[in-house]
Design a protein around this motif. Structure first.
Motif, PDB file in Angstrom:
ATOM      1  N   PRO A 144       0.815  -1.223   0.000  1.00  0.00           N
ATOM      2  CA  PRO A 144       0.000   0.000   0.000  1.00  0.00           C
ATOM      3  C   PRO A 144       0.845   1.267   0.000  1.00  0.00           C
ATOM      4  O   PRO A 144       0.458   2.271  -0.577  1.00  0.00           O
ATOM      5  CB  PRO A 144      -0.822  -0.119   1.290  1.00  0.00           C
ATOM      6  CG  PRO A 144      -0.106  -1.114   2.131  1.00  0.00           C
ATOM      7  CD  PRO A 144       0.576  -2.034   1.194  1.00  0.00           C
ATOM      8  N   ILE A 145       2.034   1.212   0.634  1.00  0.00           N
ATOM      9  CA  ILE A 145       2.909   2.386   0.665  1.00  0.00           C
ATOM     10  C   ILE A 145       3.446   2.683  -0.725  1.00  0.00           C
ATOM     11  O   ILE A 145       3.439   3.825  -1.188  1.00  0.00           O
ATOM     12  CB  ILE A 145       4.078   2.152   1.645  1.00  0.00           C
ATOM     13  CG1 ILE A 145       3.556   1.889   3.056  1.00  0.00           C
ATOM     14  CG2 ILE A 145       5.027   3.340   1.639  1.00  0.00           C
ATOM     15  CD1 ILE A 145       2.807   3.046   3.653  1.00  0.00           C
ATOM     16  N   VAL A 146       3.910   1.641  -1.422  1.00  0.00           N
ATOM     17  CA  VAL A 146       4.464   1.824  -2.765  1.00  0.00           C
ATOM     18  C   VAL A 146       3.393   2.334  -3.714  1.00  0.00           C
ATOM     19  O   VAL A 146       3.630   3.242  -4.525  1.00  0.00           O
ATOM     20  CB  VAL A 146       5.054   0.498  -3.279  1.00  0.00           C
ATOM     21  CG1 VAL A 146       5.473   0.622  -4.743  1.00  0.00           C
ATOM     22  CG2 VAL A 146       6.244   0.086  -2.432  1.00  0.00           C
ATOM     23  N   SER A 147       2.187   1.754  -3.602  1.00  0.00           N
ATOM     24  CA  SER A 147       1.093   2.177  -4.468  1.00  0.00           C
ATOM     25  C   SER A 147       0.756   3.647  -4.242  1.00  0.00           C
ATOM     26  O   SER A 147       0.580   4.417  -5.193  1.00  0.00           O
ATOM     27  CB  SER A 147      -0.137   1.300  -4.214  1.00  0.00           C
ATOM     28  OG  SER A 147      -1.223   1.738  -4.994  1.00  0.00           O
ATOM     29  N   GLY A 191      11.486   1.570   6.559  1.00  0.00           N
ATOM     30  CA  GLY A 191      11.224   0.885   7.817  1.00  0.00           C
ATOM     31  C   GLY A 191      10.977   1.794   9.009  1.00  0.00           C
ATOM     32  O   GLY A 191      10.840   1.315  10.130  1.00  0.00           O
ATOM     33  N   GLU A 192      10.905   3.104   8.798  1.00  0.00           N
ATOM     34  CA  GLU A 192      10.642   4.038   9.906  1.00  0.00           C
ATOM     35  C   GLU A 192       9.132   4.154  10.101  1.00  0.00           C
ATOM     36  O   GLU A 192       8.506   5.165   9.784  1.00  0.00           O
ATOM     37  CB  GLU A 192      11.275   5.403   9.613  1.00  0.00           C
ATOM     38  CG  GLU A 192      12.782   5.358   9.444  1.00  0.00           C
ATOM     39  CD  GLU A 192      13.379   6.725   9.125  1.00  0.00           C
ATOM     40  OE1 GLU A 192      12.781   7.743   9.547  1.00  0.00           O
ATOM     41  OE2 GLU A 192      14.433   6.772   8.471  1.00  0.00           O
ATOM     42  N   ALA A 214      -3.307   6.724   7.918  1.00  0.00           N
ATOM     43  CA  ALA A 214      -4.037   5.514   8.302  1.00  0.00           C
ATOM     44  C   ALA A 214      -3.302   4.263   7.807  1.00  0.00           C
ATOM     45  O   ALA A 214      -3.200   3.257   8.521  1.00  0.00           O
ATOM     46  CB  ALA A 214      -5.455   5.559   7.738  1.00  0.00           C
ATOM     47  N   MET A 215      -2.763   4.338   6.577  1.00  0.00           N
ATOM     48  CA  MET A 215      -2.002   3.200   6.049  1.00  0.00           C
ATOM     49  C   MET A 215      -0.731   2.988   6.853  1.00  0.00           C
ATOM     50  O   MET A 215      -0.329   1.850   7.116  1.00  0.00           O
ATOM     51  CB  MET A 215      -1.655   3.444   4.578  1.00  0.00           C
ATOM     52  CG  MET A 215      -2.843   3.368   3.644  1.00  0.00           C
ATOM     53  SD  MET A 215      -2.349   3.528   1.913  1.00  0.00           S
ATOM     54  CE  MET A 215      -3.962   3.459   1.113  1.00  0.00           C
ATOM     55  N   ARG A 216      -0.075   4.086   7.259  1.00  0.00           N
ATOM     56  CA  ARG A 216       1.152   3.967   8.058  1.00  0.00           C
ATOM     57  C   ARG A 216       0.867   3.247   9.368  1.00  0.00           C
ATOM     58  O   ARG A 216       1.611   2.366   9.795  1.00  0.00           O
ATOM     59  CB  ARG A 216       1.742   5.351   8.345  1.00  0.00           C
ATOM     60  CG  ARG A 216       3.014   5.298   9.193  1.00  0.00           C
ATOM     61  CD  ARG A 216       3.338   6.641   9.786  1.00  0.00           C
ATOM     62  NE  ARG A 216       2.372   7.041  10.796  1.00  0.00           N
ATOM     63  CZ  ARG A 216       2.386   6.601  12.057  1.00  0.00           C
ATOM     64  NH1 ARG A 216       3.301   5.735  12.447  1.00  0.00           N
ATOM     65  NH2 ARG A 216       1.479   7.019  12.921  1.00  0.00           N
ATOM     66  N   LYS A 217      -0.224   3.626  10.021  1.00  0.00           N
ATOM     67  CA  LYS A 217      -0.578   2.981  11.284  1.00  0.00           C
ATOM     68  C   LYS A 217      -0.871   1.503  11.077  1.00  0.00           C
ATOM     69  O   LYS A 217      -0.543   0.672  11.930  1.00  0.00           O
ATOM     70  CB  LYS A 217      -1.796   3.686  11.905  1.00  0.00           C
ATOM     71  CG  LYS A 217      -1.494   5.091  12.422  1.00  0.00           C
ATOM     72  CD  LYS A 217      -2.736   5.720  13.030  1.00  0.00           C
ATOM     73  CE  LYS A 217      -2.432   7.113  13.591  1.00  0.00           C
ATOM     74  NZ  LYS A 217      -3.637   7.743  14.154  1.00  0.00           N
ATOM     75  N   VAL A 219       0.452  -0.468   8.745  1.00  0.00           N
ATOM     76  CA  VAL A 219       1.740  -1.136   8.557  1.00  0.00           C
ATOM     77  C   VAL A 219       2.453  -1.281   9.892  1.00  0.00           C
ATOM     78  O   VAL A 219       3.037  -2.331  10.213  1.00  0.00           O
ATOM     79  CB  VAL A 219       2.617  -0.355   7.562  1.00  0.00           C
ATOM     80  CG1 VAL A 219       4.039  -0.921   7.531  1.00  0.00           C
ATOM     81  CG2 VAL A 219       2.011  -0.410   6.168  1.00  0.00           C
ATOM     82  N   GLN A 220       2.416  -0.225  10.710  1.00  0.00           N
ATOM     83  CA  GLN A 220       3.070  -0.270  12.024  1.00  0.00           C
ATOM     84  C   GLN A 220       2.433  -1.346  12.907  1.00  0.00           C
ATOM     85  O   GLN A 220       3.125  -2.062  13.639  1.00  0.00           O
ATOM     86  CB  GLN A 220       2.976   1.093  12.698  1.00  0.00           C
ATOM     87  CG  GLN A 220       3.748   1.189  14.011  1.00  0.00           C
ATOM     88  CD  GLN A 220       3.637   2.562  14.624  1.00  0.00           C
ATOM     89  OE1 GLN A 220       2.600   3.219  14.546  1.00  0.00           O
ATOM     90  NE2 GLN A 220       4.718   3.030  15.247  1.00  0.00           N
ATOM     91  N   GLU A 221       1.107  -1.481  12.804  1.00  0.00           N
ATOM     92  CA  GLU A 221       0.409  -2.485  13.608  1.00  0.00           C
ATOM     93  C   GLU A 221       0.820  -3.900  13.183  1.00  0.00           C
ATOM     94  O   GLU A 221       1.049  -4.769  14.037  1.00  0.00           O
ATOM     95  CB  GLU A 221      -1.100  -2.315  13.443  1.00  0.00           C
ATOM     96  CG  GLU A 221      -1.918  -3.287  14.282  1.00  0.00           C
ATOM     97  CD  GLU A 221      -3.415  -3.090  14.115  1.00  0.00           C
ATOM     98  OE1 GLU A 221      -4.178  -3.885  14.670  1.00  0.00           O
ATOM     99  OE2 GLU A 221      -3.809  -2.131  13.423  1.00  0.00           O
ATOM    100  N   LYS A 222       0.950  -4.121  11.852  1.00  0.00           N
ATOM    101  CA  LYS A 222       1.401  -5.434  11.378  1.00  0.00           C
ATOM    102  C   LYS A 222       2.803  -5.727  11.878  1.00  0.00           C
ATOM    103  O   LYS A 222       3.124  -6.858  12.261  1.00  0.00           O
ATOM    104  CB  LYS A 222       1.365  -5.486   9.850  1.00  0.00           C
ATOM    105  CG  LYS A 222      -0.029  -5.610   9.267  1.00  0.00           C
ATOM    106  CD  LYS A 222       0.026  -5.825   7.764  1.00  0.00           C
ATOM    107  CE  LYS A 222      -1.369  -6.040   7.187  1.00  0.00           C
ATOM    108  NZ  LYS A 222      -1.324  -6.282   5.715  1.00  0.00           N
ATOM    109  N   ASN A 223       3.638  -4.693  11.874  1.00  0.00           N
ATOM    110  CA  ASN A 223       5.011  -4.856  12.340  1.00  0.00           C
ATOM    111  C   ASN A 223       5.042  -5.248  13.813  1.00  0.00           C
ATOM    112  O   ASN A 223       5.801  -6.118  14.246  1.00  0.00           O
ATOM    113  CB  ASN A 223       5.770  -3.546  12.121  1.00  0.00           C
ATOM    114  CG  ASN A 223       7.273  -3.733  12.158  1.00  0.00           C
ATOM    115  OD1 ASN A 223       7.795  -4.684  11.605  1.00  0.00           O
ATOM    116  ND2 ASN A 223       7.966  -2.836  12.820  1.00  0.00           N
TER     117      ASN A 223
END
Length: 341
Positions: A144-147, A191-192, A214-217, A219-223
């Protein structure tokens, strides 16, 4: 591996008749209050319970997996991507190297055993003889980040054409939030995940920034979930270790049968001190009960690299006899020949 059992609990995986078995070593202390181990207990069990734990991929998406690697850098559990990988797939990746060299856990991006870039967490249990890894492909996490970053670049190109026709003030009001978003996308792509998106605009760019945040959060949650999964798997393995914390006599010999290591349980049961056993072979314990053919058959089995299992009657130093249910596991060199047992 066996010597470590003198100091602390340790586990290893071996192949018995083509089936993986878990061997657990744990020290036994005497009842006299002496903190020195009086022996080592070894237990062998089927890996079905462990496989059920490790193959539970809930929360790991389409590419996530959890697996174990031993101190020989060999995968000792099943792979999600490679069939029959246990004891066949070498894993010489960054977290394995760091665990064996420095005894540290790793949480970062690196190429996995398939040379695929992943985001992973490792739990280093060097003293127990394994590294636990939880990994998920970077492509899945960052998709989602790349897109969105590509979308931002497209929007940026269109807006750049418009900026040429507008005033410097307007151009700054448009480009600055986009540059902030692009910078945020790059940093998160490295990775930040804790880098927050700070765009105060109330227009379409502001809405886009909110979606990006929202997408960042997410990704952070999956991490973070990966880290939690490692801890859960580690607790499950620890519970199994505690449940098995009570069984076995262990010795290591070279390819000629000369004893190079014994655990404290071996010392306690045999009645010999460690320095009396090292450099000897197991004939020091020979009871005379078994015919010569028994031992010739045993050697014909293990010298081919096959595990031997049987019951042997031994004689302790004080002349008393005791029976042991024996498992002899050949450790093979690169050519497939036994180098120690």
């Amino acid at each position: 591996n066996f010597k470590k059992g003198l100091d602390h609990s340790f586990l290893d995986f071996v192949l018995v008749d083509g089936t993986r078995k878990l061997i657990v070593l744990t020290p036994i202390t005497g009842s006299s209050g002496d903190s020195k181990s009086s022996g080592v207990i070894m237990a062998t069990m089927d890996t079905t319970i462990l496989d059920k734990i490790l193959l539970n991929r809930k929360g790991l998406g389409e590419t996530g997996e959890v697996y174990l690697v031993n101190t020989d850098k060999m995968m000792i559990s099943e792979s999600r991507f490679i069939k029959n990988a246990a004891f066949a797939q070498q894993v010489d990746t960054f977290p394995v190297q760091e665990c064996l060299a420095r005894g540290v856990d790793i949480n970062k991006s690196y190429p996995d055993y398939r040379s695929v870039p992943i985001v992973g967490f490792s739990y280093c249990a060097k003293d127990l003889g394994f590294v636990l890894l939880a990994e998920i492909d970077e492509a899945e996490i960052f998709k989602p980040i790349v897109s969105l970053r590509n979308e931002l670049l497209g929007i940026g190109i269109v807006l750049t054409g418009l900026i040429v026709a507008t005033t410097i003030v307007v151009s700054r009001g448009i480009t600055r939030p986009l540059l902030n978003l692009r910078d945020a996308a790059d940093r998160i792509g490295r990775g930040e995940f804790d880098h927050q998106i700070k765009v105060k605009s109330t227009d379409e760019i502001g809405d886009l920034a909110k979606q990006f945040e929202a997408m960042r959060k997410n990704v952070q949650e999956k991490n973070m979930n990966l880290n939690v999964l490692v801890k859960e798997r580690t607790k499950d393995l620890t519970d199994i270790m505690n449940a098995l914390d009570a069984t076995a006599i262990v010795a290591i010999t070279d390819k000629n049968g000369v004893i190079t290591r014994v655990n404290q349980k071996f010392v306690e049961i045999s009645g010999y001190q460690e320095n009396e056993l090292l450099g000897q072979n197991h004939r020091i314990l020979k009871s005379g009960y078994h015919p010569q053919e028994f031992f010739e058959n045993m050697w014909s089995v293990i010298t081919t690299g096959t595990i031997f299992e049987g019951e042997i009657k031994n004689r302790a130093k004080d002349g008393t006899y005791y029976w042991v249910k024996t498992t002899i596991v050949p450790f093979l060199d690169e050519s497939g020949s036994p180098e120690q047992y």
